[in-house]
Motif scaffolding. Structure first.
Motif, PDB file in Angstrom:
ATOM      1  N   LEU A  48      -1.454  -5.821  -9.158  1.00  0.00           N
ATOM      2  CA  LEU A  48      -2.370  -4.770  -8.687  1.00  0.00           C
ATOM      3  C   LEU A  48      -3.548  -5.431  -8.006  1.00  0.00           C
ATOM      4  O   LEU A  48      -4.106  -6.406  -8.516  1.00  0.00           O
ATOM      5  CB  LEU A  48      -2.905  -3.995  -9.876  1.00  0.00           C
ATOM      6  CG  LEU A  48      -2.028  -2.880 -10.426  1.00  0.00           C
ATOM      7  CD1 LEU A  48      -2.592  -2.420 -11.745  1.00  0.00           C
ATOM      8  CD2 LEU A  48      -2.001  -1.725  -9.443  1.00  0.00           C
ATOM      9  N   SER A  53     -11.381  -9.450  -4.016  1.00  0.00           N
ATOM     10  CA  SER A  53     -12.597 -10.265  -3.930  1.00  0.00           C
ATOM     11  C   SER A  53     -12.865 -11.074  -5.196  1.00  0.00           C
ATOM     12  O   SER A  53     -13.910 -11.702  -5.321  1.00  0.00           O
ATOM     13  CB  SER A  53     -13.813  -9.385  -3.612  1.00  0.00           C
ATOM     14  OG  SER A  53     -14.039  -8.475  -4.659  1.00  0.00           O
ATOM     15  N   SER A 119     -11.931  -1.777 -10.011  1.00  0.00           N
ATOM     16  CA  SER A 119     -12.011  -3.160 -10.497  1.00  0.00           C
ATOM     17  C   SER A 119     -13.347  -3.416 -11.194  1.00  0.00           C
ATOM     18  O   SER A 119     -13.471  -4.402 -11.938  1.00  0.00           O
ATOM     19  CB  SER A 119     -11.885  -4.147  -9.328  1.00  0.00           C
ATOM     20  OG  SER A 119     -10.861  -3.769  -8.467  1.00  0.00           O
TER      21      SER A 119
END
Ligand SMILES: Cc1cc2nc3c(=O)[nH]c(=O)nc-3n(C[C@H](O)[C@H](O)[C@H](O)COP(=O)(O)OP(=O)(O)OC[C@H]3O[C@@H](n4cnc5c(N)ncnc54)[C@H](O)[C@@H]3O)c2cc1C
Length: 345
Positions: A48, A53, A119
């Motif tokens: 996923l 980043s 995230s």
């Protein structure tokens, strides 16, 4: 035989020239679940990814990269707060902007952190004295094997410094699909960190803090679109009170931050800088010349180049200060995430 066919370079901020077998975009929970199941039935691994980043690809990825692009922001309001329900694929910085435009302050210290909203809880993103934990009401999670959905309260997420349950018990086969945030209307500025302390607490307005944070980040951090990087490569080490006493006797000028429970957080950037590493280059990897905590892709770096530089820095810092740094960035091998600390130890 695996056929690698999709370039990952533009899908992660280190911009390493790695490939994956396949990349699929999921725009709904149903798509996420269906694509994950299809890939599992084909016995390929699935990774996923939000904006990529906080990852380092060490080599080509043998499976399917599933990009979470579930969008949507719903806002409810009561007398005390605004309650936001945000799709995991929304861009974090865009959310910060939207909130400020709608006059819902709170997130301004977290402006310009790259990545997706889904995230953000994983490493409890933080900057300039504020962490996501402060706002997180709940996180909605999809169990990818069963399709079951559950909601974890902020407390159940077990947030810590760059840490949460999503790095441990719920690390695999779980996708974050939405995040609930609560922005208190009785807004108070957080100005104790670094250059923000120059602002006047009685007069500062959210937009001013946002502007100051953006200006500082643009000056201090390399832009990943110009120089591949994943922000701070290492976490700031947190050491015991007695180790800190010892350390500070020898290095009284070192920045340090007492933590709840007596432990002390040191600045990894300071430790690295004192070893004279700024601008240091190893293969295609280098340490940024202004920001000692940021490893960069100085051109054609491989994931192994970056890992080798991290290993070297970690050893030198330990040699000089007896403090062992740990990576903040997640390492991805051919079949999925690997133990980053194990790779650079
Ligand atoms: C220039 C720069 C500056 C940065 N500054 C900061 C900072 O100030 N503070 C800070 O805390 N961080 C910072 N970071 C790190 C990064 O921005 C954050 O970690 C961010 O939350 C990562 O988001 P992402 O979408 O890019 O995650 P990705 O890199 O795509 O993924 C990170 C991990 O989460 C997993 N994952 C992704 N999406 C999901 C999902 N929906 N469900 C389950 N697992 C998932 C991935 O498999 C991977 O293991 C910075 C990075 C850069 C490049």
């Amino acid at each position: 035989m695996i056929t690698y066919s999709v370039a990952l370079k533009s899908l992660h901020s280190f911009a390493i020239d790695a490939l994956a077998r396949r990349v699929i975009v999921a725009r709904t929970e149903t798509e996420l679940f269906t694509f994950w199941r299809q890939a599992s039935e084909e016995a390929t691994c699935v990774l996923l990814l939000g904006s990529g980043s906080n990852v380092l690809f060490l080599e080509n990825y043998s499976g399917t990269v599933l990009l979470n692009r579930i969008t949507g922001v719903k806002i409810k309001e009561d007398s005390e707060a605004w309650h936001l329900h945000v799709g995991a694929g929304e861009v974090w910085h865009d959310l910060v902007n939207t909130c400020l435009e709608k006059r819902m302050p709170g997130l301004e210290n977290l402006a310009l952190i790259p990545g997706c909203v889904g995230s953000a809880p994983i490493q409890n993103i933080g900057a300039y004295g504020v962490e996501l934990k402060k706002f997180c009401e709940y996180v909605d999670v999809l169990q990818l094997e069963t399709g079951a959905r559950c909601r974890l309260s902020g407390a159940e997420c077990e947030f810590g410094y760059r840490d949460s349950i999503f790095k441990h018990n719920l690390r695999e086969r779980h996708a974050i699909v939405a995040v609930g945030l609560k922005l208190i209307k009785a807004w108070r500025p957080v100005l104790h960190y670094g250059e923000l302390s120059r602002l006047n607490a009685g007069q500062a307005i959210p937009r001013q803090i946002y502007d100051a944070v953006c200006a500082m980040r643009r000056t201090k951090l390399p832009d990943p679109s110009q120089q591949g990087n994943a922000g701070s490569f290492f976490k700031n080490p947190v050491i015991t009170a007695s180790a800190a006493e010892n350390f500070l006797r020898r290095h009284p000028d070192a920045p340090h931050y007492p933590q709840v429970g007596g432990r002390v957080k040191l600045a990894a950037g300071w430790l690295i800088d004192r070893c004279g590493f700024k601008g240091y280059r190893l293969g295609g990897a280098a340490l940024h010349d202004k920001q000692a905590l940021v490893l960069i892709n100085a051109g054609q770096a491989t994931g192994e180049d970056i890992a080798a530089l991290a290993r070297h820095i970690r050893l030198q810092v330990a040699d000089r200060f007896s403090v062992w740094l740990e990576p903040e960035v997640r390492f991805i091998g051919a079949n999925g995430e690997v133990d980053a600390l194990g790779v650079i130890a």
